[in-house]
Design an enzyme around this catalytic site. Structure first.
Site, short mmCIF file in Angstrom:
data_model
loop_
_atom_site.label_atom_id
_atom_site.label_comp_id
_atom_site.label_asym_id
_atom_site.label_seq_id
_atom_site.Cartn_x
_atom_site.Cartn_y
_atom_site.Cartn_z
N GLY A 18 -0.26 1.14 2.44
CA GLY A 18 -1.55 1.38 1.81
C GLY A 18 -2.68 1.68 2.77
O GLY A 18 -3.46 2.61 2.57
N GLU A 19 -2.79 0.91 3.84
CA GLU A 19 -3.89 1.10 4.79
C GLU A 19 -3.83 2.47 5.45
O GLU A 19 -4.84 3.01 5.88
CB GLU A 19 -3.88 0.00 5.85
CG GLU A 19 -4.20 -1.38 5.30
CD GLU A 19 -4.17 -2.44 6.39
OE1 GLU A 19 -4.14 -2.06 7.58
OE2 GLU A 19 -4.15 -3.64 6.06
N THR A 21 -2.27 5.46 4.06
CA THR A 21 -2.26 6.70 3.27
C THR A 21 -2.78 6.58 1.85
O THR A 21 -2.81 7.56 1.12
CB THR A 21 -0.81 7.25 3.18
OG1 THR A 21 -0.01 6.32 2.43
CG2 THR A 21 -0.20 7.44 4.55
N GLY A 50 -2.68 -11.44 -10.34
CA GLY A 50 -2.12 -12.74 -10.70
C GLY A 50 -0.61 -12.72 -10.85
O GLY A 50 0.01 -13.78 -10.90
N GLU A 84 10.59 -4.06 1.25
CA GLU A 84 10.76 -3.10 0.16
C GLU A 84 11.88 -2.12 0.50
O GLU A 84 12.73 -1.80 -0.34
CB GLU A 84 9.43 -2.35 -0.02
CG GLU A 84 9.11 -1.90 -1.42
CD GLU A 84 7.67 -1.42 -1.50
OE1 GLU A 84 6.82 -2.17 -1.99
OE2 GLU A 84 7.40 -0.29 -1.04
#
Length: 606
Positions: A18-19, A21, A50, A84
């Site tokens: 995430g950071e 692209t 949550g 992942e």
């Protein structure tokens, strides 16, 4: 006995750092996937606050047909990404799960051998492991070994590398990824433009309607100005929903086919059969026979049919019959320029597509002009000027942005200056379809409004024009229905600048012999030139100006020396205008006499 085919919640699971692209490449890739109708799991969209993130990610992998992994420089620094990856490859071994690696800012070699930024990431992971003791240290080191094996394994798969394809152009690279995903999904979908802005919000309500699980036969109408993106919106909606129905078909260019094809109705009926009967061809010799066969075909399965660019309702009636013939839950989606295509008593959903705002326009224009979502610094001012010539129409933004892409600043200035005098030819041709669908009276009404009445009170405009046999009340409604004009909250007649330019261009084209008079007429004449009965008031309650009217009822013009002269002195043809009796009518016809009665205008006033 055949094994039931697995149904997936998602077509693609998108794995990325995430950071690295999230706000650039991956965001554009995700948008392109959605526009192509590819249901995509992305963690920030599919995981609610949550929830157990790790279990939800594992569920996302299990419910997706393909895993698309974007490797960037900092991918290996995230243990979430590496875990992942291990889960994805574990499913691949057990179930034959399809995996497509995409090497964005790293090479396959860096991933395979953990060199470059991947080497630095593993140095940091090892430091963390060495900081642990006992069993924790052992578990961490075993985890690191799984990561290394997984990276080596995925790098050996057939993937796609930005540095080695399409000369590093990200937009083209994304389109190649889409094509590869579609090929692996074995799906047939409709192409949409490479760059889109604001589509998600414009398609949202349509998707909700298509997915409402209603047992009624639903009809939806997408309407809006020519070039505003109705077809693109319909394509995206089709791509996202066609496989939710037992049969589906997208009929493009219905108006054009029905007008120009030798047997357009039969041709369109055959397309529907091929779509909803999964490619099976049906012999149809005439439209009446086709309707009978159509009733059988659409009456026993839930279907989704899109009719693109429809201008006459009888076209639909002659192709598919009535709503009652369709199986419960079927959907019919129509794109049209005419808001009132369906009668008021016919139940339907109306989806009006609005023009893009300035921010959206600048972003879309920039994609075509600069291959990024904002203009280059030296072109900021000119870009802001350019989008004002496009009136928020995606077609115009594409046409202008694509033309200016890669051109020097002098070409930009020259092109924008030209647009001040001559509108986009491609865009004007598209817009004129709406104009040509009007009858002669409404065409003249449109030309008069575009030249003189934009921004004027609707009731005032009707009062002026109703004495000229132009039937403005119904005529204005016809123009509204075709999105050529709108009535704002203050009851003023409004018209998009590109549409107004089209009106002026039509007049210029039909009066080529007198451009100077025409330019002066269109740019300088205002409300003060409408001479009315003494003591009449305008829409705001003030006195309307009056002036001398010659004995023959024609409005005089002001010559270079200030002396007045009748326009017909320059235009002898005006002498054949009939005497209309009513003084207000005669004076307004005097205004019309400023148009040379050559070419197309002779048909309006014989």
């Amino acid at each position: 006995m055949s094994t039931p085919q697995t149904r997936y919640s998602f077509h693609v699971f998108l794995s990325f750092r995430g950071e690295d692209t999230r706000k650039n490449f991956t965001d554009h890739l995700y948008t392109a996937l959605i526009n192509a109708g590819i249901r995509t799991f992305r963690d920030d969209d599919e995981i609610r606050r949550g929830e157990n993130i790790e279990s939800e990610l594992q569920k996302g992998i299990q419910e997706s047909k393909i895993s698309l992994i974007v490797f960037s420089k900092d991918y290996a620094s995230s243990r979430w990404c590496l875990d992942e990856l291990v889960n994805i490859l574990d499913r691949r071994k057990k179930e034959g799960h399809t995996v497509l690696p995409v090497f964005y800012t790293v090479s396959p070699e860096d991933v395979e051998n953990q060199t470059g930024s991947f080497s630095e990431a593993f140095v940091n992971h090892e430091k963390r492991g060495n900081a642990e003791t006992g069993e924790k240290r052992k578990v961490w080191m075993e985890k690191m070994e799984k990561w290394r094996v997984a990276l080596k394994e995925v790098a050996e798969l057939e993937g796609m590398c930005l540095a080695k394809e399409v000369d590093g152009h990200e937009a083209k690279f994304i389109q190649k990824i889409i094509k590869e995903i579609l090929k692996r999904l074995n799906r047939t979908v409709l192409s949409v433009p490479s760059y889109t802005v604001g589509l998600e919000s414009r398609v949202k309500d349509i998707n909700s309607w298509l997915q409402d699980e209603s047992s009624e036969v639903g009809i939806g109408v997408i309407c809006g100005l020519g070039g505003v993106g109705k077809t693109t919106v319909a394509k995206v909606a089709y791509n996202s929903n066609y496989d939710r129905f037992e049969g589906s078909c997208f009929l493009a260019n219905v108006r054009d086919i029905s007008e120009k094809h030798p047997n357009g109705q039969v041709y369109l009926q055959k397309q529907i059969f091929e779509g909803i009967l999964k490619g099976r061809k049906e012999k149809i010799y005439n439209a009446d026979e086709g309707i009978v066969k159509m009733k059988d075909a659409i009456g026993n399965k839930k279907v989704f049919i899109v009719f693109d660019d429809v201008d006459q309702l009888d076209i639909l009636d002659s192709i598919i019959g009535t709503r009652d013939w369709f199986y419960p839950g079927s959907k019919i989606l129509i794109t049209t320029r005419c808001e009132k295509l369906l009668k008021a008593h016919e139940r339907h959903m109306l989806f009006k597509i609005k023009e893009l705002g300035d921010d959206e326009s600048l972003k879309l224009f920039s994609w075509y002009a600069f291959a990024q979502d904002h203009p280059l610094e030296e072109f900021k001012v000119l870009s802001a000027e350019a989008i004002q010539h496009c009136s928020g129409l995606p077609l115009a933004l594409y046409d202008l942005g694509d033309f200016l892409s890669g051109r020097d600043i002098e070409i930009w200035r020259s092109k924008l200056q030209k647009l001040e005098a001559i509108p986009h030819s491609k865009v004007q041709k598209n817009l004129e379809i709406s104009y040509k669908s009007l009858d002669d009276h409404d065409q003249m009404l449109f030309l008069l409004i575009s030249s003189f009445f934009v921004g004027k009170d609707k009731d005032y405009v009707i009062k002026i024009l109703e004495n000229c046999d132009l039937h403005p009340t119904v005529g204005i409604q016809n123009l509204v229905d075709r999105s050529l004009i709108s009535i704002d909250d203050e009851n003023k007649v409004m018209m998009p600048p590109l549409i107004q330019d089209m009106g002026k261009e039509i007049i210029r084209r039909e009066s080529p012999d007198d451009p100077e008079r025409l330019c002066k007429l269109l740019n300088q004449w205002g409300l003060s030139n409408y001479l009315t009965e003494n003591n009449e008031t305008d829409a705001d309650g003030g006195d309307l100006p009056s002036g001398h009217v010659s004995e023959d009822g024609l409005v005089p013009a002001v010559g270079p020396n200030g002396a007045k002269r009748p326009y017909y002195q320059d235009l002898p043809e005006i002498a054949v205008l009939p005497y209309l009796g009513n003084s207000l009518k005669r004076r307004f016809i005097g205004l019309l006499s400023t148009f040379p009665l050559s070419g197309g205008f002779k048909r309006f006033f014989p």
